[in-house]
Design a protein around this motif. Structure first.
Motif, PDB file in Angstrom:
ATOM      1  N   UNK A   1     -31.603 -10.137  61.337  1.00 23.18           N
ATOM      2  CA  UNK A   1     -32.231  -9.017  62.397  1.00 23.18           C
ATOM      3  C   UNK A   1     -31.451  -8.032  62.764  1.00 23.18           C
ATOM      4  N   UNK A   2     -32.182  -7.202  63.103  1.00 18.22           N
ATOM      5  CA  UNK A   2     -31.503  -5.926  63.630  1.00 18.22           C
ATOM      6  C   UNK A   2     -32.260  -5.197  64.769  1.00 18.22           C
ATOM      7  N   UNK A   3     -31.597  -4.645  65.826  1.00 18.07           N
ATOM      8  CA  UNK A   3     -32.347  -4.158  66.867  1.00 18.07           C
ATOM      9  C   UNK A   3     -32.498  -2.694  66.693  1.00 18.07           C
TER      10      UNK A   3
ATOM     11  N   UNK B   1     -34.487   0.973  68.154  1.00 13.51           N
ATOM     12  CA  UNK B   1     -35.283   1.829  69.188  1.00 13.51           C
ATOM     13  C   UNK B   1     -35.943   0.668  70.089  1.00 13.51           C
ATOM     14  N   UNK B   2     -35.375  -0.443  70.541  1.00 15.62           N
ATOM     15  CA  UNK B   2     -35.640  -1.374  71.464  1.00 15.62           C
ATOM     16  C   UNK B   2     -36.672  -2.298  70.952  1.00 15.62           C
ATOM     17  N   UNK B   3     -36.625  -2.388  69.584  1.00 18.87           N
ATOM     18  CA  UNK B   3     -37.451  -3.235  68.930  1.00 18.87           C
ATOM     19  C   UNK B   3     -36.614  -4.527  68.280  1.00 18.87           C
ATOM     20  N   UNK B   4     -36.822  -5.430  68.303  1.00 19.88           N
ATOM     21  CA  UNK B   4     -36.050  -6.422  67.442  1.00 19.88           C
ATOM     22  C   UNK B   4     -36.964  -6.601  66.152  1.00 19.88           C
ATOM     23  N   UNK B   5     -36.285  -6.297  64.934  1.00 18.97           N
ATOM     24  CA  UNK B   5     -36.993  -6.620  63.791  1.00 18.97           C
ATOM     25  C   UNK B   5     -36.161  -7.837  63.034  1.00 18.97           C
ATOM     26  N   UNK B   6     -36.731  -8.981  62.712  1.00 15.60           N
ATOM     27  CA  UNK B   6     -36.601 -10.246  62.257  1.00 15.60           C
ATOM     28  C   UNK B   6     -37.020 -10.001  60.709  1.00 15.60           C
ATOM     29  N   UNK B   7     -36.307 -10.235  59.688  1.00 19.33           N
ATOM     30  CA  UNK B   7     -36.789 -10.295  58.198  1.00 19.33           C
ATOM     31  C   UNK B   7     -36.392 -11.745  57.807  1.00 19.33           C
ATOM     32  N   UNK B   8     -37.480 -12.415  57.224  1.00 17.63           N
ATOM     33  CA  UNK B   8     -37.396 -13.919  56.771  1.00 17.63           C
ATOM     34  C   UNK B   8     -37.501 -13.801  55.390  1.00 17.63           C
ATOM     35  N   UNK B   9     -36.660 -14.573  54.687  1.00 17.26           N
ATOM     36  CA  UNK B   9     -37.093 -14.766  53.228  1.00 17.26           C
ATOM     37  C   UNK B   9     -37.057 -16.221  52.792  1.00 17.26           C
ATOM     38  N   UNK B  10     -37.750 -16.435  51.774  1.00 19.18           N
ATOM     39  CA  UNK B  10     -37.835 -18.207  51.410  1.00 19.18           C
ATOM     40  C   UNK B  10     -39.085 -18.818  52.260  1.00 19.18           C
ATOM     41  N   UNK B  11     -38.852 -20.101  52.392  1.00 22.90           N
ATOM     42  CA  UNK B  11     -40.080 -20.797  52.893  1.00 22.90           C
ATOM     43  C   UNK B  11     -39.661 -20.962  54.452  1.00 22.90           C
TER      44      UNK B  11
ATOM     45  N   UNK C   1     -34.952 -19.053  65.678  1.00 20.53           N
ATOM     46  CA  UNK C   1     -35.144 -19.292  67.119  1.00 20.53           C
ATOM     47  C   UNK C   1     -34.012 -18.908  68.136  1.00 20.53           C
ATOM     48  N   UNK C   2     -32.823 -18.902  67.608  1.00 18.31           N
ATOM     49  CA  UNK C   2     -31.428 -18.666  68.176  1.00 18.31           C
ATOM     50  C   UNK C   2     -31.305 -17.190  68.304  1.00 18.31           C
ATOM     51  N   UNK C   3     -31.878 -16.434  67.495  1.00 16.90           N
ATOM     52  CA  UNK C   3     -31.943 -15.014  67.230  1.00 16.90           C
ATOM     53  C   UNK C   3     -32.739 -14.636  68.311  1.00 16.90           C
ATOM     54  N   UNK C   4     -34.018 -15.264  68.337  1.00 14.74           N
ATOM     55  CA  UNK C   4     -34.929 -14.618  69.367  1.00 14.74           C
ATOM     56  C   UNK C   4     -34.468 -14.804  70.946  1.00 14.74           C
ATOM     57  N   UNK C   5     -33.914 -16.156  71.060  1.00 12.75           N
ATOM     58  CA  UNK C   5     -33.538 -16.399  72.412  1.00 12.75           C
ATOM     59  C   UNK C   5     -32.298 -15.532  72.921  1.00 12.75           C
ATOM     60  N   UNK C   6     -31.541 -15.070  71.823  1.00 12.35           N
ATOM     61  CA  UNK C   6     -30.394 -14.279  72.435  1.00 12.35           C
ATOM     62  C   UNK C   6     -30.918 -13.022  72.605  1.00 12.35           C
ATOM     63  N   UNK C   7     -31.831 -12.157  72.033  1.00 13.17           N
ATOM     64  CA  UNK C   7     -32.371 -11.034  72.357  1.00 13.17           C
ATOM     65  C   UNK C   7     -33.440 -10.940  73.609  1.00 13.17           C
ATOM     66  N   UNK C   8     -34.002 -11.912  73.840  1.00 15.67           N
ATOM     67  CA  UNK C   8     -34.833 -12.224  74.980  1.00 15.67           C
ATOM     68  C   UNK C   8     -33.967 -12.254  76.278  1.00 15.67           C
ATOM     69  N   UNK C   9     -32.719 -12.649  75.855  1.00 15.49           N
ATOM     70  CA  UNK C   9     -31.569 -12.880  77.079  1.00 15.49           C
ATOM     71  C   UNK C   9     -30.868 -11.461  77.348  1.00 15.49           C
ATOM     72  N   UNK C  10     -31.363 -10.532  76.413  1.00 15.03           N
ATOM     73  CA  UNK C  10     -30.735  -9.204  76.585  1.00 15.03           C
ATOM     74  C   UNK C  10     -31.944  -8.327  76.796  1.00 15.03           C
ATOM     75  N   UNK C  11     -33.039  -8.860  77.352  1.00  6.63           N
ATOM     76  CA  UNK C  11     -34.214  -8.175  78.056  1.00  6.63           C
ATOM     77  C   UNK C  11     -35.027  -7.428  76.897  1.00  6.63           C
ATOM     78  N   UNK C  12     -34.723  -7.694  75.487  1.00  6.74           N
ATOM     79  CA  UNK C  12     -35.639  -7.416  74.262  1.00  6.74           C
ATOM     80  C   UNK C  12     -37.018  -7.831  74.409  1.00  6.74           C
TER      81      UNK C  12
END
Length: 115
Positions: free
Chosen positions: A5-7, A9-19, A30-41
């Protein structure tokens, strides 16, 4: 599944690989998403271009993430899903709730248009 993941310009970019097939692989996502939602992203772009396979649990995770962002007044865009994933979204009629972009630039434009 690999999650990066990378932040930018105010956008959280999540890059997934695999299945994307469920626990325990989805916990870092899910932890990455929750952490950034807590930061008001509130804007997120999930790059699926390197996801080989997704099952119903993986689709459920994407719906969950979409719901989390929308509940915060934000939005999520899927970037470059494979033909397999596009067909799955069409069959499940989830193509009507997910916004799909071909690349990062288009995703950013779509996200900024709703913010």
């Amino acid at each position: 599944m690999k999650t990066e993941s990378a932040l930018q310009n105010g956008i959280l970019y999540v890059r997934l690989a695999g299945d994307l097939i469920g626990s325990p692989d989805t916990q870092p996502l899910l932890q990455t998403v929750n952490d950034h939602l807590g930061d008001a992203i509130t804007l997120c772009a999930v790059d699926l271009s390197n996801v080989r396979f997704i099952n119903s649990t993986g689709i459920g995770v994407l719906v969950s993430i979409l719901t989390k962002f929308r509940n915060q007044g934000g939005e999520l865009v899927l970037i470059n899903p494979s033909e397999h994933i596009r067909k799955l979204l069409l069959i499940t009629k989830l193509n009507s709730i997910f916004t799909i972009a071909d690349d990062d630039v288009t995703a950013a434009q779509q996200l900024k248009a709703v913010s």
